[in-house]
Scaffold this motif. Structure first.
Motif, PDB file in Angstrom:
ATOM      1  N   ARG A 276      90.808  29.234  31.296  1.00 14.11           N
ATOM      2  CA  ARG A 276      91.911  29.764  30.498  1.00 14.11           C
ATOM      3  C   ARG A 276      91.719  29.316  29.054  1.00 14.11           C
ATOM      4  NH1 ARG A 276      94.301  33.666  31.977  1.00 14.11           N
ATOM      5  NH2 ARG A 276      95.370  32.828  33.818  1.00 14.11           N
ATOM      6  N   THR A 277      91.169  30.208  28.242  1.00 16.97           N
ATOM      7  CA  THR A 277      90.873  29.908  26.832  1.00 16.97           C
ATOM      8  C   THR A 277      91.919  30.532  25.928  1.00 16.97           C
ATOM      9  OG1 THR A 277      89.396  31.810  26.863  1.00 16.97           O
ATOM     10  CG2 THR A 277      88.381  29.639  27.121  1.00 16.97           C
ATOM     11  N   SER A 278      92.112  29.926  24.767  1.00 13.14           N
ATOM     12  CA  SER A 278      93.067  30.479  23.805  1.00 13.14           C
ATOM     13  C   SER A 278      92.792  29.914  22.422  1.00 13.14           C
ATOM     14  CB  SER A 278      94.512  30.155  24.220  1.00 13.14           C
ATOM     15  OG  SER A 278      94.708  28.756  24.308  1.00 13.14           O
ATOM     16  N   LEU A 279      93.228  30.643  21.412  1.00 15.11           N
ATOM     17  CA  LEU A 279      93.117  30.234  20.009  1.00 15.11           C
ATOM     18  C   LEU A 279      94.495  30.398  19.380  1.00 15.11           C
ATOM     19  CD1 LEU A 279      91.633  29.486  17.378  1.00 15.11           C
ATOM     20  CD2 LEU A 279      90.937  31.883  17.183  1.00 15.11           C
TER      21      LEU A 279
ATOM     22  N   ILE B 252      96.326  34.010  20.231  1.00 15.29           N
ATOM     23  CA  ILE B 252      97.468  34.270  21.110  1.00 15.29           C
ATOM     24  C   ILE B 252      98.790  34.345  20.356  1.00 15.29           C
ATOM     25  CG2 ILE B 252      96.368  33.182  23.096  1.00 15.29           C
ATOM     26  CD1 ILE B 252      98.342  30.779  22.515  1.00 15.29           C
ATOM     27  N   GLY B 253      98.801  33.904  19.101  1.00 16.58           N
ATOM     28  CA  GLY B 253     100.041  33.917  18.328  1.00 16.58           C
ATOM     29  C   GLY B 253     100.147  32.675  17.463  1.00 16.58           C
ATOM     30  N   TYR B 254     101.295  32.531  16.834  1.00 12.05           N
ATOM     31  CA  TYR B 254     101.514  31.449  15.881  1.00 12.05           C
ATOM     32  C   TYR B 254     102.732  30.644  16.311  1.00 12.05           C
ATOM     33  CZ  TYR B 254      98.300  34.249  13.161  1.00 12.05           C
ATOM     34  OH  TYR B 254      97.199  34.957  12.757  1.00 12.05           O
TER      35      TYR B 254
ATOM     36  N   ASN C 296      98.817  35.456  27.888  1.00 12.64           N
ATOM     37  CA  ASN C 296      97.672  34.926  27.158  1.00 12.64           C
ATOM     38  C   ASN C 296      96.592  35.987  27.051  1.00 12.64           C
ATOM     39  OD1 ASN C 296      95.513  33.553  26.170  1.00 12.64           O
ATOM     40  ND2 ASN C 296      95.635  31.847  27.602  1.00 12.64           N
ATOM     41  N   PRO C 297      96.340  36.526  25.826  1.00 13.95           N
ATOM     42  CA  PRO C 297      95.287  37.538  25.709  1.00 13.95           C
ATOM     43  C   PRO C 297      93.916  36.985  26.042  1.00 13.95           C
ATOM     44  CG  PRO C 297      96.685  37.486  23.749  1.00 13.95           C
ATOM     45  CD  PRO C 297      97.011  36.276  24.549  1.00 13.95           C
ATOM     46  N   GLY C 298      93.689  35.702  25.831  1.00 10.17           N
ATOM     47  CA  GLY C 298      92.381  35.118  26.085  1.00 10.17           C
ATOM     48  C   GLY C 298      92.261  34.644  27.512  1.00 10.17           C
ATOM     49  N   GLY C 299      91.316  35.173  28.256  1.00 10.81           N
ATOM     50  CA  GLY C 299      91.052  34.679  29.599  1.00 10.81           C
ATOM     51  C   GLY C 299      91.991  35.190  30.658  1.00 10.81           C
ATOM     52  N   GLY C 300      92.858  36.150  30.338  1.00  6.44           N
ATOM     53  CA  GLY C 300      93.762  36.676  31.347  1.00  6.44           C
ATOM     54  C   GLY C 300      92.980  37.387  32.450  1.00  6.44           C
ATOM     55  N   GLU C 301      93.460  37.232  33.670  1.00  4.19           N
ATOM     56  CA  GLU C 301      92.715  37.795  34.790  1.00  4.19           C
ATOM     57  C   GLU C 301      93.127  39.241  35.029  1.00  4.19           C
ATOM     58  OE1 GLU C 301      91.374  36.520  39.233  1.00  4.19           O
ATOM     59  OE2 GLU C 301      93.284  35.813  38.453  1.00  4.19           O
ATOM     60  N   GLY C 302      92.178  40.076  35.299  1.00  5.85           N
ATOM     61  CA  GLY C 302      92.449  41.467  35.600  1.00  5.85           C
ATOM     62  C   GLY C 302      91.215  42.125  36.154  1.00  5.85           C
TER      63      GLY C 302
END
Length: 971
Positions: free
Chosen positions: A551-554, A582-584, A146-152
């Motif tokens: 954990r956010t995503s679009l 994040i994708g389709y 998940n590109p949105g909200g990934g932890e690092g």
């Protein structure tokens, strides 16, 4: 229907008026000076104008005009004709109609008549949109990082996407054709020159990799699917290409341009038509179930069957009972937090409960002006949900504003407005003096619509946003069940601290840990996604942020969503809040959420917390998103963003702020929620202008795929006798110039002896072709394997298949047989045969056929071959207790007599076995509703009523049906 310049004999020539200094003429019903006109609903005024303009004394008579004017008294009683301005066909239903016209050209050419004279009389649009199948596709993006909200380690307030090492040898976005560095983008099925598929390309817009939002090149997947479409449907497409060249009044829209209902809405709609110097209202009937969408633009239209559309193409109007018109009055102001989806579903539910089956619905009242054109077309499209025939929104300033952004020039807009106002078809919804009289009025208060979410465990459990805080508290109190979690009172206020990214946060009951904006269920109306984007922009501008552990995503439902979010400038603000594309594909709805940060999971378990997920999808059962997230709510996209910013579902948006600005100022949801006017303006300026520009380009350019389809330039179609898809039907065999005298039926056998409720599905199945059927035997004789049979629907252009498919339903109850199945008794031999084989044997022996049936013969959906099939089987008459009205018309249109037992009589009361021989003597001059005598070989005789409703019905029957009638008019 296109209008032919009037002659002096036109009974309403005195109503002709002019526009543009006499350059444009029109029939003006207002010049009747009849006070009844001002009281007519505007949808009925469209019917009236068409009746006046097309009054020819044959199909449409002055009596019909008077009946429509007298609507208040004649509604639900009088039968009136309606000649729409155009016909809309999709390719499956369009092919039989065009095949019939091609065969008619052959028939008139044999008599020395110029075949190019055979053309549809009513302008026809045929959209080839039903032939594409998905042979190649990209995989659904599941379980991808998940590109949105990934932890690092580098994660902070900016919520930027972490870079990832390229895979597959370092290939980058935009490198090889259609390539992407993501391993999740897998290859389509093996094919020469294969490369990974990507997302759908938008014309004039760079194709974006869903993971990196970087441009990639043209889509290989679409090209491969197009190639397969060409191979599979080569015969059909060559025929359509020939039709586009050979016929006047036919516009063929090639494959890969768009779906039929969207093209009707976005490109083909005119509101007014101009032909032969006359202007008149646009109206349409279509073979697509979504045709009713067009009523949202002030264009009257609804769906019809294939036979009805073909009749209209050939110049015959629709016959309809003058409908009751329910006025739906919209009042009140829309709640600022209410989205278009809330409004559409609320009105749909209200109308469903009102009991308006088979009626017209017409909207009026001051609230209509608050609905955008997409809102209106979506409501109109929902007609099947509440069983109305149409939901009509008369043209107003909102409609004109919409067309300024589409395919209308300023000159055309001015002409449209001048004409609609001249004939009183233009509405000012705020002026009650313009309100017509309706059969009944239903009032709907828009202010009663409040935003809802659904949850916390089931989608049917709706909660008003204003009550969300209290409702969640009650869920904590209640026993474990559909809503309850049964948290002890002393544990409900617990707060668990944890570290994330070097900073301390706290979780409590109701804390949001998953927030997913998903547009898969909102693609039909972009306003909700734009509302969410504008909310994100205003939130960022106010200094608000989403806590980084959420954990956010679009997940846009299509590339078009990404396109308009990007074009409107809101996508970067989504990114700032962590809602990154994040994708389709299906992700959060099906549980494909990236793992929550370990510290968050530990905190939830430590406090036994009821943590929450909020998403704008359509599935959210307990534990579905994540096993440690017990409460999940469905919400509109902007509310997902709002709850993510708030960080909890336990918030009262009216009384509590979303957060604080950098200088400590409280920011409430109402401060950053975009107005409907703001959303609609961006929708009009960005989304629609972009869509229509793209669509015009594709319509004008076509595509290489279609442009390379080869076809003959001949006036007559070069039939391929080896074809199993396209075949010249035998409707015109032995066509004479003169109308033959009435031919009595002598010594006919009953092909079938049927009971009640015989539907069109029984008469002409539309599904797959059974391996043991007569149609299958024919196809196997052409060396086709069962895998190549396709369906009856796909082979509608081949009369040999469709005739064999007539009465081929496995559920057909034939009293000759005693059990369900597509069999009948061949009476002379006593053999049980397929229905087609028995009919074929009867025809070879020169024996005419009838059908005996019970009540409601021919009920159900209209089908192209429900009358054509029996005609080609040799059926001359159907004797039944009662008929579905539409099917009765279809039988007459094919030259088959619909005969009805007298009241109180049926085959059983007359003691008919069905094995008798039947003779029916026809007089030299038939008349509507005439009684005829049927004599049997057993010495019995009984009377039946010939269900010819009008003189036109009698004339069509005498000619052998509509097709032969039209052909003879050319001879």
């Amino acid at each position: 229907m296109a209008y032919t310049s009037p002659v002096k004999e036109h009974p309403y020539s005195h109503l002709i008026d002019t526009l543009k200094d006499g350059q444009i003429k029109f029939f003006n019903p207002y010049k009747l000076n009849d006070p009844r006109y001002d009281k007519l609903p505007l949808s009925i005024r469209v019917l009236l104008e068409a009746a006046i303009r097309n009054c020819d004394g044959f199909y449409t008579k002055q009596e019909d005009v008077q009946n429509i004017l007298h609507w208040q008294q004649e509604q639900n009683k009088a039968e009136v004709p309606f000649s729409p301005a155009r016909v809309l066909l999709q390719d499956f239903t369009g092919i039989p109609a065009m095949v019939d016209l091609a065969a008619m050209r052959d028939a008139v050419a044999k008599h020395g008549v110029d075949p190019s004279l055979v053309n549809p009389k009513c302008p026809t649009d045929l959209i080839v949109d039903h032939s594409l199948q998905i042979d190649y596709s990209k995989c659904a993006i599941q379980n991808a990082p998940n590109p949105g909200g990934g932890e690092g380690p580098s994660q902070g307030p900016s919520r930027s996407v972490h870079s990832r090492p390229p895979s597959r040898g370092g290939a980058q976005c935009g490198g090889q054709r259609g390539s992407c560095s993501k391993a999740a983008c897998s290859d389509p099925p093996a094919s020469p020159g294969g490369s990974p598929a990507s997302v759908q390309q938008i014309e004039n817009t760079p194709l974006l990799c869903p993971f990196h939002l970087q441009p990639v090149s043209e889509v290989e997947t679409a090209l491969r699917n197009q190639e397969m479409e060409l191979i599979r449907n080569k015969e059909r497409l060559q025929f359509f290409k020939w039709c586009s060249k050979a016929f006047k009044n036919v516009n063929v829209v090639p494959p890969d341009v768009g779906a039929v209902h969207q093209l009707n809405l976005e490109y083909l709609s005119r509101v007014v038509q101009v032909s032969d110097g006359f202007i008149y209202p646009d109206s349409v009937v279509g073979t697509d179930s979504h045709t009713t969408m067009i009523n949202g633009l002030g264009i009257l239209g609804w769906g019809v069957g294939g036979i009805e559309s073909e009749a209209i193409m050939l110049g015959q109007p629709i016959s309809l009972t003058l409908p009751q018109v329910v006025g739906c009055k919209l009042v009140g102001s829309i709640n600022p937090l209410t989205t278009s989806i809330d409004i559409v579903l609320g009105i749909t539910k209200h109308l469903r409960q009102a009991g308006i089956a088979g009626k017209f619905v017409e909207f009026f009242g001051p609230g209509v002006s608050q609905l955008s054109v997409p809102d209106r077309t979506t409501i109109a499209n929902m007609c099947p949900e509440y069983n109305a025939t149409v939901s009509f929104f008369p043209v107003d300033q909102v409609t004109l504003k919409h067309f300024k952004k589409t395919n209308f020039t300023q000159e055309k807009l001015e002409l449209l407005e001048s004409y609609m106002k001249a004939v009183k078809l233009f509405r000012s919804y705020e002026d009650p003096s313009e309100d017509p009289q309706y059969s009944e009025v239903i009032e709907f208060n828009l202010s009663s619509m409040v935003p809802y979410v659904s949850g916390p465990k089931r989608p049917q459990d709706r909660v008003a946003v204003s009550s969300m805080k209290e409702d969640f508290q009650s869920c904590l109190d209640e026993k474990v069940g559909f809503k309850g979690f049964h948290i002890a009172k002393e544990k409900q206020e617990i707060r668990v601290p944890f570290l994330h990214g070097g900073q301390e946060y706290q979780l409590s009951h109701g804390s949001v840990v998953i927030a997913a904006v998903i547009s898969c269920t909102n693609n039909c109306n972009p306003s909700v996604m734009l509302t969410a984007g504008l909310l994100a922009r205003k939130a960022v501008e106010a200094g608000l942020l989403v806590k980084p552990y959420i954990r956010t995503s679009l997940a846009p439902g299509s590339g078009m969503v990404t396109h308009y979010l990007n074009a409107s400038g809101v996508l970067p603000y989504f990114n700032k809040l962590g809602f990154e594309v994040i994708g389709y594909g299906c992700a959060t709805c099906v549980g494909n959420t990236a793992p929550l940060p370990e510290a968050v999971v530990d905190a939830i378990k430590q406090g036994d917390l009821v943590a929450c997920g909020v998403l704008s999808g359509n599935r959210h059962f307990e534990g579905r998103l994540c096993d440690c997230v017990r409460a999940n709510y469905l919400a509109s996209p902007p509310l997902v963003v709002a709850y993510a910013i708030a960080g909890t579902v336990g918030v009262d948006f009216e009384k509590e702020p979303l957060g604080l600005t950098s200088d400590g100022k409280e920011v409430y949801l109402r401060d950053i929620w975009p107005s409907r006017e703001e959303v609609q303006q961006i929708e009009e300026d960005t989304v629609f202008s972009s869509i229509f520009k793209d669509l015009r380009g594709r319509m004008e350019k076509g595509n290489t795929f279609w442009n390379n389809v080869e076809c003959s330039d001949s006036v007559l179609f070069p039939w391929d006798h080896k074809s199993t898809y396209i075949r010249s039907p035998s409707f015109f065999s032995k066509l004479s110039k003169e109308v033959p005298p009435p031919q009595s039926i002598e010594n006919a056998h009953a092909l079938l002896f049927l009971g009640d409720k015989v539907t069109t599905d029984h008469i002409s199945p539309a599904g797959s072709i059974a391996r043991v059927s007569a149609a299958a035997k024919y196809l196997m004789s052409k060396r086709l394997t069962p895998r190549e049979f396709n369906s009856y629907g796909a082979r509608r252009g081949n009369d040999a298949v469709m005739t064999r498919g007539t009465f081929a339903s496995i559920k057909l109850q034939n009293r000759f047989i005693g059990k369900p199945g597509p069999k009948t008794l061949h009476i002379p031999s006593g053999q049980t045969l397929d229905v087609f084989e028995a009919a074929d044997r009867y025809q070879r022996d020169g024996i005419p056929l009838i059908i005996l049936a019970g009540k409601d013969y021919g009920s159900g959906n209209s089908r192209d071959w429900v009358a054509k099939g029996p005609y080609l089987l040799g059926v001359r008459a159907v004797i039944a207790e009662s008929f579905e009205k539409l099917h009765r018309n279809q039988l007459v249109g094919m030259g088959i007599m619909p005969l009805q037992f007298l009241s109180g009589q049926n085959a059983d009361s007359l003691e008919l076995s069905g094995k008798e021989r039947f003779s029916i003597t026809l007089p030299e001059s038939l008349s509507p509703g005439q009684e005829l005598t049927v004599k049997t070989s057993q010495g019995k005789s009984f009377s039946v009523t010939a269900l010819f409703d009008t003189d036109t019905d009698v004339i069509l029957f005498q000619h052998g049906g509509l097709l032969r009638y039209v052909a003879r008019t050319l001879l």
